[in-house]
Design a protein around this motif. Sequence first.
Motif, PDB file in Angstrom:
ATOM      1  N   PRO A  19       1.008  30.196  22.033  1.00  0.00           N
ATOM      2  CA  PRO A  19       1.686  28.957  22.455  1.00  0.00           C
ATOM      3  C   PRO A  19       1.040  28.316  23.682  1.00  0.00           C
ATOM      4  N   VAL A  20       0.492  29.120  24.572  1.00  0.00           N
ATOM      5  CA  VAL A  20      -0.176  28.590  25.759  1.00  0.00           C
ATOM      6  C   VAL A  20      -1.493  27.924  25.371  1.00  0.00           C
ATOM      7  N   THR A  21      -2.231  28.542  24.446  1.00  0.00           N
ATOM      8  CA  THR A  21      -3.498  27.940  24.027  1.00  0.00           C
ATOM      9  C   THR A  21      -3.273  26.610  23.305  1.00  0.00           C
ATOM     10  N   ASP A  22      -2.149  26.494  22.589  1.00  0.00           N
ATOM     11  CA  ASP A  22      -1.856  25.247  21.884  1.00  0.00           C
ATOM     12  C   ASP A  22      -1.564  24.100  22.855  1.00  0.00           C
ATOM     13  N   LEU A  23      -1.092  24.432  24.072  1.00  0.00           N
ATOM     14  CA  LEU A  23      -0.789  23.395  25.055  1.00  0.00           C
ATOM     15  C   LEU A  23      -2.036  22.660  25.527  1.00  0.00           C
ATOM     16  N   VAL A  24      -3.172  23.352  25.622  1.00  0.00           N
ATOM     17  CA  VAL A  24      -4.355  22.759  26.248  1.00  0.00           C
ATOM     18  C   VAL A  24      -5.436  22.350  25.268  1.00  0.00           C
ATOM     19  N   ARG A  25      -5.295  22.654  24.010  1.00  0.00           N
ATOM     20  CA  ARG A  25      -6.327  22.319  23.025  1.00  0.00           C
ATOM     21  C   ARG A  25      -6.498  20.802  22.929  1.00  0.00           C
ATOM     22  N   GLY A  26      -7.747  20.330  23.135  1.00  0.00           N
ATOM     23  CA  GLY A  26      -8.049  18.905  23.033  1.00  0.00           C
ATOM     24  C   GLY A  26      -7.839  18.111  24.305  1.00  0.00           C
ATOM     25  N   LYS A  27      -7.345  18.713  25.373  1.00  0.00           N
ATOM     26  CA  LYS A  27      -7.065  18.007  26.623  1.00  0.00           C
ATOM     27  C   LYS A  27      -8.325  17.953  27.497  1.00  0.00           C
ATOM     28  N   ASN A  28      -8.341  16.989  28.428  1.00  0.00           N
ATOM     29  CA  ASN A  28      -9.403  16.940  29.426  1.00  0.00           C
ATOM     30  C   ASN A  28      -9.291  18.144  30.337  1.00  0.00           C
ATOM     31  N   LEU A  29     -10.394  18.516  30.995  1.00  0.00           N
ATOM     32  CA  LEU A  29     -10.424  19.722  31.814  1.00  0.00           C
ATOM     33  C   LEU A  29      -9.397  19.678  32.941  1.00  0.00           C
ATOM     34  N   LEU A  33      -6.112  22.196  33.246  1.00  0.00           N
ATOM     35  CA  LEU A  33      -5.887  23.082  34.384  1.00  0.00           C
ATOM     36  C   LEU A  33      -4.538  22.807  35.050  1.00  0.00           C
ATOM     37  N   THR A  34      -4.134  21.536  35.111  1.00  0.00           N
ATOM     38  CA  THR A  34      -2.827  21.194  35.682  1.00  0.00           C
ATOM     39  C   THR A  34      -1.699  21.749  34.821  1.00  0.00           C
ATOM     40  N   ILE A  35      -1.823  21.621  33.516  1.00  0.00           N
ATOM     41  CA  ILE A  35      -0.805  22.155  32.601  1.00  0.00           C
ATOM     42  C   ILE A  35      -0.686  23.659  32.769  1.00  0.00           C
ATOM     43  N   LEU A  36      -1.824  24.348  32.812  1.00  0.00           N
ATOM     44  CA  LEU A  36      -1.804  25.808  32.926  1.00  0.00           C
ATOM     45  C   LEU A  36      -1.275  26.266  34.281  1.00  0.00           C
ATOM     46  N   LYS A  37      -1.546  25.502  35.318  1.00  0.00           N
ATOM     47  CA  LYS A  37      -1.082  25.883  36.654  1.00  0.00           C
ATOM     48  C   LYS A  37       0.441  25.883  36.727  1.00  0.00           C
ATOM     49  N   PHE A  38       1.075  24.930  36.067  1.00  0.00           N
ATOM     50  CA  PHE A  38       2.524  24.794  36.154  1.00  0.00           C
ATOM     51  C   PHE A  38       3.276  25.374  34.965  1.00  0.00           C
ATOM     52  N   THR A  39       2.577  26.053  34.075  1.00  0.00           N
ATOM     53  CA  THR A  39       3.230  26.735  32.965  1.00  0.00           C
ATOM     54  C   THR A  39       3.611  28.139  33.424  1.00  0.00           C
ATOM     55  N   GLU A  48      -5.880  30.186  32.035  1.00  0.00           N
ATOM     56  CA  GLU A  48      -6.425  29.376  33.124  1.00  0.00           C
ATOM     57  C   GLU A  48      -7.709  29.993  33.683  1.00  0.00           C
ATOM     58  N   LYS A  49      -7.713  31.300  33.824  1.00  0.00           N
ATOM     59  CA  LYS A  49      -8.894  31.999  34.338  1.00  0.00           C
ATOM     60  C   LYS A  49     -10.091  31.798  33.408  1.00  0.00           C
ATOM     61  N   VAL A  50      -9.865  31.854  32.091  1.00  0.00           N
ATOM     62  CA  VAL A  50     -10.950  31.680  31.129  1.00  0.00           C
ATOM     63  C   VAL A  50     -11.439  30.232  31.122  1.00  0.00           C
ATOM     64  N   TYR A  70     -13.912  18.407  28.143  1.00  0.00           N
ATOM     65  CA  TYR A  70     -12.608  18.593  27.509  1.00  0.00           C
ATOM     66  C   TYR A  70     -12.601  19.920  26.757  1.00  0.00           C
ATOM     67  N   VAL A  71     -11.408  20.421  26.490  1.00  0.00           N
ATOM     68  CA  VAL A  71     -11.249  21.707  25.817  1.00  0.00           C
ATOM     69  C   VAL A  71     -11.400  21.467  24.316  1.00  0.00           C
ATOM     70  N   ALA A  72     -12.569  21.785  23.790  1.00  0.00           N
ATOM     71  CA  ALA A  72     -12.843  21.544  22.378  1.00  0.00           C
ATOM     72  C   ALA A  72     -12.213  22.624  21.511  1.00  0.00           C
ATOM     73  N   GLU A  73     -12.262  23.868  21.978  1.00  0.00           N
ATOM     74  CA  GLU A  73     -11.755  24.985  21.179  1.00  0.00           C
ATOM     75  C   GLU A  73     -11.175  26.024  22.126  1.00  0.00           C
ATOM     76  N   VAL A  74     -10.023  26.549  21.788  1.00  0.00           N
ATOM     77  CA  VAL A  74      -9.416  27.640  22.548  1.00  0.00           C
ATOM     78  C   VAL A  74      -8.683  28.530  21.554  1.00  0.00           C
ATOM     79  N   TYR A  75      -8.851  29.843  21.700  1.00  0.00           N
ATOM     80  CA  TYR A  75      -8.227  30.762  20.754  1.00  0.00           C
ATOM     81  C   TYR A  75      -7.778  32.028  21.459  1.00  0.00           C
ATOM     82  N   ALA A  76      -6.852  32.727  20.826  1.00  0.00           N
ATOM     83  CA  ALA A  76      -6.402  34.051  21.266  1.00  0.00           C
ATOM     84  C   ALA A  76      -6.297  34.912  20.017  1.00  0.00           C
ATOM     85  N   HIS A  77      -7.345  35.697  19.765  1.00  0.00           N
ATOM     86  CA  HIS A  77      -7.390  36.544  18.581  1.00  0.00           C
ATOM     87  C   HIS A  77      -6.918  37.947  18.902  1.00  0.00           C
TER      88      HIS A  77
END
Length: 110
Positions: A19-29, A33-39, A48-50, A70-77
């Motif tokens: 659910p966290v990775t879905d929040l930032v997919r496709g967003k500007n850098l 980072l702002t979304i992850l800081k306040f989540t 956020e560290k990655v 921008y975040v082109a791809e983010v995953y948690a396998h």
Amino acid sequence: MEAKAVAKYVRMSPIKLKPVTDLVRGKNLGEALTILKFTPGKGAEIVEKVVKSAAANAENNFDMNVDKLYVAEVYAHQGPTMKRWRAGAQGRASVILKRSSHVGVTLKER
């Protein structure tokens, strides 16, 4: 041109990270980072560290403009699962599955 970063064997279930990775997919850098800081939650700190690591890779290794990323791809396998045992009812053993994840981020320029 793309910059990548991967955190392997993170001791958190991918179900909690997705659910966290879905929040930032496709967003500007900056926005990501702002979304992850306040989540709230540990999963946001890990992602956020990655993302910061991928941004540093883009800036230092590939001379990319940080403002255009921008975040082109983010995953948690799913990573390997540690199996632990605890006492169960009537002398049986119950299994505890301690799951791990591999978190990856790919940044691209617009």
